[in-house]
Design an enzyme around this catalytic site. Structure first.
Site, PDB file in Angstrom:
ATOM      1  N   SER A 140       2.705   6.513  -8.605  1.00 56.07           N
ATOM      2  CA  SER A 140       2.334   6.561  -7.259  1.00 56.07           C
ATOM      3  C   SER A 140       2.319   8.027  -6.821  1.00 56.07           C
ATOM      4  O   SER A 140       3.224   8.889  -7.318  1.00 56.07           O
ATOM      5  CB  SER A 140       3.232   5.674  -6.348  1.00 56.07           C
ATOM      6  OG  SER A 140       3.115   6.004  -4.994  1.00 56.07           O
ATOM      7  N   TYR A 153      11.970   2.994  -3.976  1.00 57.23           N
ATOM      8  CA  TYR A 153      10.698   3.325  -4.712  1.00 57.23           C
ATOM      9  C   TYR A 153      10.318   4.468  -5.119  1.00 57.23           C
ATOM     10  O   TYR A 153       9.786   4.559  -6.179  1.00 57.23           O
ATOM     11  CB  TYR A 153       9.528   2.669  -3.696  1.00 57.23           C
ATOM     12  CG  TYR A 153       8.003   2.744  -4.001  1.00 57.23           C
ATOM     13  CD1 TYR A 153       7.636   1.544  -4.536  1.00 57.23           C
ATOM     14  CD2 TYR A 153       7.202   3.574  -3.697  1.00 57.23           C
ATOM     15  CE1 TYR A 153       6.410   1.245  -4.891  1.00 57.23           C
ATOM     16  CE2 TYR A 153       5.965   3.470  -4.341  1.00 57.23           C
ATOM     17  CZ  TYR A 153       5.743   2.332  -4.508  1.00 57.23           C
ATOM     18  OH  TYR A 153       4.227   2.288  -4.985  1.00 57.23           O
TER      19      TYR A 153
HETATM   20  P1  NAD Z   1      -0.116  -6.150  -5.222  1.00 50.19           P
HETATM   21  O1  NAD Z   1       1.113  -6.656  -4.684  1.00 50.19           O
HETATM   22  O2  NAD Z   1      -1.556  -6.624  -4.798  1.00 50.19           O
HETATM   23  O3  NAD Z   1       0.210  -6.556  -6.890  1.00 50.19           O
HETATM   24  C1  NAD Z   1       1.245  -6.480  -7.472  1.00 50.19           C
HETATM   25  C2  NAD Z   1       1.295  -7.628  -8.461  1.00 50.19           C
HETATM   26  O4  NAD Z   1       2.716  -7.315  -9.373  1.00 50.19           O
HETATM   27  C3  NAD Z   1       1.370  -8.750  -7.922  1.00 50.19           C
HETATM   28  O5  NAD Z   1       0.490  -9.747  -8.479  1.00 50.19           O
HETATM   29  C4  NAD Z   1       2.673  -9.429  -8.141  1.00 50.19           C
HETATM   30  O6  NAD Z   1       2.804 -10.865  -8.211  1.00 50.19           O
HETATM   31  C5  NAD Z   1       3.303  -8.630  -9.433  1.00 50.19           C
HETATM   32  N1  NAD Z   1       4.560  -8.646  -9.793  1.00 50.19           N
HETATM   33  C6  NAD Z   1       5.512  -8.247  -9.034  1.00 50.19           C
HETATM   34  N2  NAD Z   1       6.753  -8.382  -9.543  1.00 50.19           N
HETATM   35  C7  NAD Z   1       6.377  -8.633 -10.653  1.00 50.19           C
HETATM   36  C8  NAD Z   1       7.376  -9.134 -11.952  1.00 50.19           C
HETATM   37  N3  NAD Z   1       8.815  -8.980 -11.650  1.00 50.19           N
HETATM   38  N4  NAD Z   1       6.776  -9.613 -12.980  1.00 50.19           N
HETATM   39  C9  NAD Z   1       5.516  -9.845 -13.020  1.00 50.19           C
HETATM   40  N5  NAD Z   1       4.674  -9.420 -12.181  1.00 50.19           N
HETATM   41  C10 NAD Z   1       5.277  -8.745 -10.792  1.00 50.19           C
HETATM   42  O7  NAD Z   1      -0.102  -4.546  -5.242  1.00 50.19           O
HETATM   43  P2  NAD Z   1      -0.606  -3.475  -5.828  1.00 50.19           P
HETATM   44  O8  NAD Z   1      -1.058  -2.342  -4.878  1.00 50.19           O
HETATM   45  O9  NAD Z   1      -1.907  -3.858  -6.703  1.00 50.19           O
HETATM   46  O10 NAD Z   1       0.476  -2.689  -6.875  1.00 50.19           O
HETATM   47  C11 NAD Z   1       0.206  -2.412  -8.082  1.00 50.19           C
HETATM   48  C12 NAD Z   1       0.898  -1.190  -8.510  1.00 50.19           C
HETATM   49  O11 NAD Z   1       0.324  -0.270  -7.813  1.00 50.19           O
HETATM   50  C13 NAD Z   1       2.487  -1.075  -8.536  1.00 50.19           C
HETATM   51  O12 NAD Z   1       3.113  -0.736  -9.221  1.00 50.19           O
HETATM   52  C14 NAD Z   1       2.521  -0.328  -7.050  1.00 50.19           C
HETATM   53  O13 NAD Z   1       3.850   0.239  -6.845  1.00 50.19           O
HETATM   54  C15 NAD Z   1       1.421   0.490  -7.280  1.00 50.19           C
HETATM   55  N6  NAD Z   1       0.925   1.320  -6.185  1.00 50.19           N
HETATM   56  C16 NAD Z   1       0.182   0.850  -5.149  1.00 50.19           C
HETATM   57  C17 NAD Z   1      -0.292   1.589  -3.979  1.00 50.19           C
HETATM   58  C18 NAD Z   1      -0.838   1.007  -2.812  1.00 50.19           C
HETATM   59  O14 NAD Z   1      -1.128   1.707  -1.997  1.00 50.19           O
HETATM   60  N7  NAD Z   1      -1.324  -0.404  -2.838  1.00 50.19           N
HETATM   61  C19 NAD Z   1       0.132   2.825  -4.112  1.00 50.19           C
HETATM   62  C20 NAD Z   1       0.629   3.468  -5.043  1.00 50.19           C
HETATM   63  C21 NAD Z   1       1.112   2.647  -6.317  1.00 50.19           C
END
Ligand code: NAD
Length: 248
Positions: A140, A153
């Site tokens: 991130s 985080y």
């Molecule tokens: P999201 O909530 O749509 O997807 C996250 C997924 O991870 C979900 O399907 C959830 O069920 C799954 N998950 C959570 N804990 C879990 C576990 N213990 N075992 C298996 N699955 C698990 O969110 P996203 O935005 O798609 O996030 C994906 C990645 O991107 C994350 O690592 C997040 O930190 C990173 N990220 C997101 C953003 C943003 O702005 N959305 C920015 C920077 C980084």
């Protein structure tokens, strides 16, 4: 030609879901790993219904034995593993003074240990099978920039950055690449769940064009990083943040 096999953790939603759809559309076999069984199964069904190939394996990435089983089952089902996308993660909108140890450990277990387990298990298996694969980790902008209210985080994403570099160094002799991808603000349930919409507006303001990145854009980036044509990108964290970390 042998089809590639891509394992995508957090593949039931957001960035992981769109990446699963992307790899499948491009002809790869996809293993969707998530602890959300209904949404993960639905994504696999969606891929299979549109002519792609996918299975869902229920996995809690914070448990080493489940990630190990995920990699084993992938190889049992498809005979190989070419791409491991360690992407599952949760947010933690808790500032230091309000932090309790339970929520601190929870995010470390999922965002940090979950990625470590993916690197270790996939790295071992790729080496064992002599596959010159690629391991991609979602980090991130918050892995390089501090912001108020998300102490734990930041800790996890900083760790993912360093694990990416270190694992790349150790796995390079076996032809295995390890790369990080760092999104900025992506329109997924993680941020859609913020109660204080002012936080989203403040984050959007840091992005070129004052907009949210779409998860499909991250899927495209991850797919590009997985290709042989990206072979010079190794041990790097690629900022897919629309400029968030580049300007003040
Ligand atoms: P999201 O909530 O749509 O997807 C996250 C997924 O991870 C979900 O399907 C959830 O069920 C799954 N998950 C959570 N804990 C879990 C576990 N213990 N075992 C298996 N699955 C698990 O969110 P996203 O935005 O798609 O996030 C994906 C990645 O991107 C994350 O690592 C997040 O930190 C990173 N990220 C997101 C953003 C943003 O702005 N959305 C920015 C920077 C980084």
């Amino acid at each position: 030609m042998t089809k590639r096999v891509a394992v995508i953790t957090g593949g039931a939603s957001g960035i992981g879901k769109e990446t699963s759809l992307k790899f499948a559309k491009k002809g790869d076999r996809v293993v969707i790993a998530d602890f959300n069984e209904s949404a993960g199964t639905e994504t696999a069904e969606q891929i299979n219904a549109s002519g792609g190939e996918a299975i869902f394996i229920k996995t809690d990435v914070s448990k080493y034995e489940e990630v190990e089983a995920l990699v084993e089952k992938t190889v049992e089902e498809y005979g190989r593993i070419d791409v491991m996308f360690n992407n599952a993660g949760i947010g933690s909108p808790t500032p230091v003074p309000d932090m309790n140890l339970e929520s601190y450990h929870k995010i470390i277990d999922i965002n940090q240990h979950g990625v470590a387990y993916g690197i270790i298990t996939a790295g071992k298996k790729m080496k064992e099978l002599n596959i010159k694969g690629v391991i991609i980790n979602t980090t991130s902008v918050f892995g390089v920039l501090a912001s108020p209210g998300t102490f734990a985080y930041h800790a996890t994403k900083g760790a993912v950055n360093m694990m990416t570099k270190s694992a790349a160094l150790e796995l390079a002799p076996f032809g295995i690449r390890v790369v990080g991808v760092a999104p900025g603000v992506v329109d997924t349930p993680i941020i859609q769940g913020y109660k204080d919409k002012g936080i989203i507006d403040a984050m959007k303001a840091k992005v070129m064009g004052n907009k949210l990145t779409q998860p499909e854009q991250l899927a495209d980036t991850v797919y590009l990083l997985s290709l042989e044509e990206a072979s010079a990108i190794n041990g790097s964290v690629v900022m897919a943040d629309e400029g968030y970390a580049s300007f003040k």
